[in-house]
Design an enzyme around this catalytic site. Structure first.
Site, mmCIF file in Angstrom:
data_model
loop_
_atom_site.group_PDB
_atom_site.id
_atom_site.type_symbol
_atom_site.label_atom_id
_atom_site.label_comp_id
_atom_site.label_asym_id
_atom_site.label_seq_id
_atom_site.Cartn_x
_atom_site.Cartn_y
_atom_site.Cartn_z
ATOM 1 N N LEU A 13 11.511 6.321 17.683
ATOM 2 C CA LEU A 13 11.892 5.674 19.001
ATOM 3 C C LEU A 13 11.007 5.210 20.058
ATOM 4 C CD1 LEU A 13 14.907 6.575 20.229
ATOM 5 C CD2 LEU A 13 13.798 8.705 20.859
ATOM 6 N N SER A 62 12.443 6.696 7.210
ATOM 7 C CA SER A 62 12.082 6.196 8.597
ATOM 8 C C SER A 62 12.463 4.964 8.887
ATOM 9 C CB SER A 62 10.788 6.587 8.724
ATOM 10 O OG SER A 62 10.417 6.364 10.025
ATOM 11 N N CYS A 87 3.425 8.512 0.909
ATOM 12 C CA CYS A 87 3.952 7.419 1.857
ATOM 13 C C CYS A 87 3.998 6.277 1.240
ATOM 14 C CB CYS A 87 3.340 7.440 3.094
ATOM 15 S SG CYS A 87 3.646 6.419 4.405
ATOM 16 N N CYS A 124 7.519 -4.776 15.463
ATOM 17 C CA CYS A 124 6.746 -3.826 16.536
ATOM 18 C C CYS A 124 5.381 -4.300 16.909
ATOM 19 C CB CYS A 124 6.812 -2.550 16.161
ATOM 20 S SG CYS A 124 8.773 -2.034 15.331
ATOM 21 N N GLU A 129 0.949 -1.184 -0.070
ATOM 22 C CA GLU A 129 0.073 -0.139 0.094
ATOM 23 C C GLU A 129 0.929 1.236 0.197
ATOM 24 O OE1 GLU A 129 -4.071 -1.581 2.135
ATOM 25 O OE2 GLU A 129 -2.484 -1.130 3.565
ATOM 26 N N GLY A 182 6.944 -1.838 6.117
ATOM 27 C CA GLY A 182 8.185 -2.285 5.757
ATOM 28 C C GLY A 182 9.575 -1.408 6.373
ATOM 29 N N CYS A 219 2.111 -2.264 15.708
ATOM 30 C CA CYS A 219 2.125 -1.896 14.034
ATOM 31 C C CYS A 219 1.148 -3.047 13.162
ATOM 32 C CB CYS A 219 3.500 -1.795 13.628
ATOM 33 S SG CYS A 219 3.518 -1.489 11.792
ATOM 34 N N CYS A 230 -0.762 5.585 10.270
ATOM 35 C CA CYS A 230 0.393 5.059 10.446
ATOM 36 C C CYS A 230 0.051 3.773 11.402
ATOM 37 C CB CYS A 230 1.042 5.990 11.572
ATOM 38 S SG CYS A 230 1.763 7.414 11.118
ATOM 39 N N CYS A 290 6.747 -6.641 7.056
ATOM 40 C CA CYS A 290 7.889 -6.237 7.765
ATOM 41 C C CYS A 290 8.376 -7.506 8.747
ATOM 42 C CB CYS A 290 7.631 -4.857 8.412
ATOM 43 S SG CYS A 290 9.088 -4.290 9.361
ATOM 44 N N ASN A 344 -2.702 4.801 16.894
ATOM 45 C CA ASN A 344 -3.984 4.441 16.068
ATOM 46 C C ASN A 344 -4.381 2.874 16.306
ATOM 47 O OD1 ASN A 344 -4.238 6.712 14.343
ATOM 48 N ND2 ASN A 344 -2.178 6.232 13.450
#
Ligand code: SAH
Ligand code: SF4
Length: 349
Positions: free
Chosen positions: A222, A198, A107, A118, A91, A168, A121, A341, A114, A297
């Protein structure tokens, strides 16, 4: 196998044309068609002779992503779902800049899925499907550019900023990401100052980008100011803990007027206290930085984390500002179409 022209650097394209017995001016003609005029096939390149186009078709291809779905959010954010040649999906998200509706930030994704895992996410939950090729990264820009210029907003519309903040971890796909950056800047003509990569904090990748990559902006996710919390929410921290990450940031060479952006996803009750803000101030001292606070989110059906309370966000921001840091609260865009995000999962909805 036919050569995918979008995968080639300018030097490689020059070699390719030379090898096929073409005069050097052909290189710039092809570049103009692919990157400026977003031609999706050789047949669109109308100022090339028919014979030359046929010759090209025999040895080369213009690869294209196939657009499966486009969704438009209430706030004007658009999400593009693309299918790759092998059926994987990715996407890209297009956000109107606040100044005007015809200027956009795009973006883009660097991997299908990925591997970094995390906890907050959605992309991390997919695991890594595969790295994207440079052509697949560049093509997100070309396809969306074609889309807004020719179909939606007219020739005045343009992408002003590109952020590698989609699906990713870009620094886990270093070579293809750098190759794509060289084509987006060198061939498409996009300014390096307007591109941000990023990372979740892949320390060797940050160092390699500093010394070998093109001079684009760096953003570091971070998300926590202690190893204890960061270990818990970002497994990558066990490999590259905060002291190593911050050292790499301090040593990252910054051009004049540039700063490193630190993203900080605020998770209610986990990393949003004033003590966390104080620790963040200490951590970032001595780094030319700006901080983006991103309220969490929620993911579909997720009960693991809570968004932070509004007053906590404001208090956190105030603490950082008092210490002299530049801070913005990044309001999530496109959450009604799962384009915000952390919400990218590349499936129909
Ligand atoms: N892999 C890279 C780039 C893509 S993620 C990286 O992690 O930096 C883009 C940003 O979205 C990161 O800053 C990440 O911390 C943030 N993010 C991930 N999940 C989120 C969520 N559920 N809510 C808010 N931000 C999230
Ligand atoms: Fe990967 Fe970035 Fe998501 Fe972490 S936040 S899982 S690094 S895409």
């Amino acid at each position: 196998m036919k050569t995918d022209l979008k995968q080639l650097s300018k030097a490689e394209l020059t070699g390719f044309m030379e090898h096929s017995g073409q005069p050097p001016y052909r290189v710039n003609q092809i570049i103009k068609w692919i990157y400026k005029k977003t031609a999706a096939s050789f047949d669109k390149m109308t100022d090339l002779s028919k014979d030359f186009r046929e010759e090209l078709k025999a040895i080369a291809v213009i690869s294209n992503l196939s657009l499966l779905q486009r969704q438009v959010s209430e706030d004007g954010t658009q999400k593009f779902l693309f299918e790759l040649k092998d059926g994987e999906t990715i996407e890209s998200v297009l956000m109107p800049n606040s100044k005007g509706r015809e200027r956009f930030t795009l973006c883009i994704s660097s991997q299908a899925g990925c591997a970094t895992g995390c906890k907050f996410c959605m992309t991390g939950r997919l695991g890594l499907k595969r790295n994207l090729k440079a052509s697949e990264i560049v093509d997100q820009v070309i396809t969306v550019k074609r889309h807004i210029e020719t179909w939606v907003h007219g020739p005045e519309a343009s992408i002003t900023n590109i952020v590698f903040m989609g699906m990713g971890e870009p620094l886990n796909n270093f070579n293809e990401v750098v190759r794509s950056l060289r084509n987006i800047t060198g061939l498409m003509g996009f300014s390096k100052r307007r591109i941000t990569v990023s990372t979740a904090g892949i320390v060797p990748g940050i160092r390699k980008l500093a010394y070998t990559g093109p001079d684009v902006n760096l953003a570091v996710s971070l998300n926590a100011a202690t190893d204890r919390i960061r270990d818990e929410i970002m497994p990558v921290n066990k490999k590259y803990p905060l002291n190593k990450l911050i050292k790499a940031c301090k040593e990252f060479p910054l051009s004049p007027n540039r700063r490193i952006t630190f993203e900080y996803v605020m998770l209610g009750g986990i990393n949003d206290s004033t003590a966390d803000a104080d620790r963040l101030v200490k951590l970032l001292s001595g780094i030319k930085s700006k901080v983006n606070l991103i309220p969490y989110n929620p993911l579909h059906k997720s009960i693991e984390f809570n968004p932070p309370l509004e007053n906590k966000i404001l208090r956190f921001q105030k603490t950082l500002r008092k210490a002299g840091l530049t801070v913005i609260i990044r309001k999530s865009k496109g959450s009604d179409i799962s384009a915000a995000c952390g919400q990218l999962k590349a499936s129909y909805s």
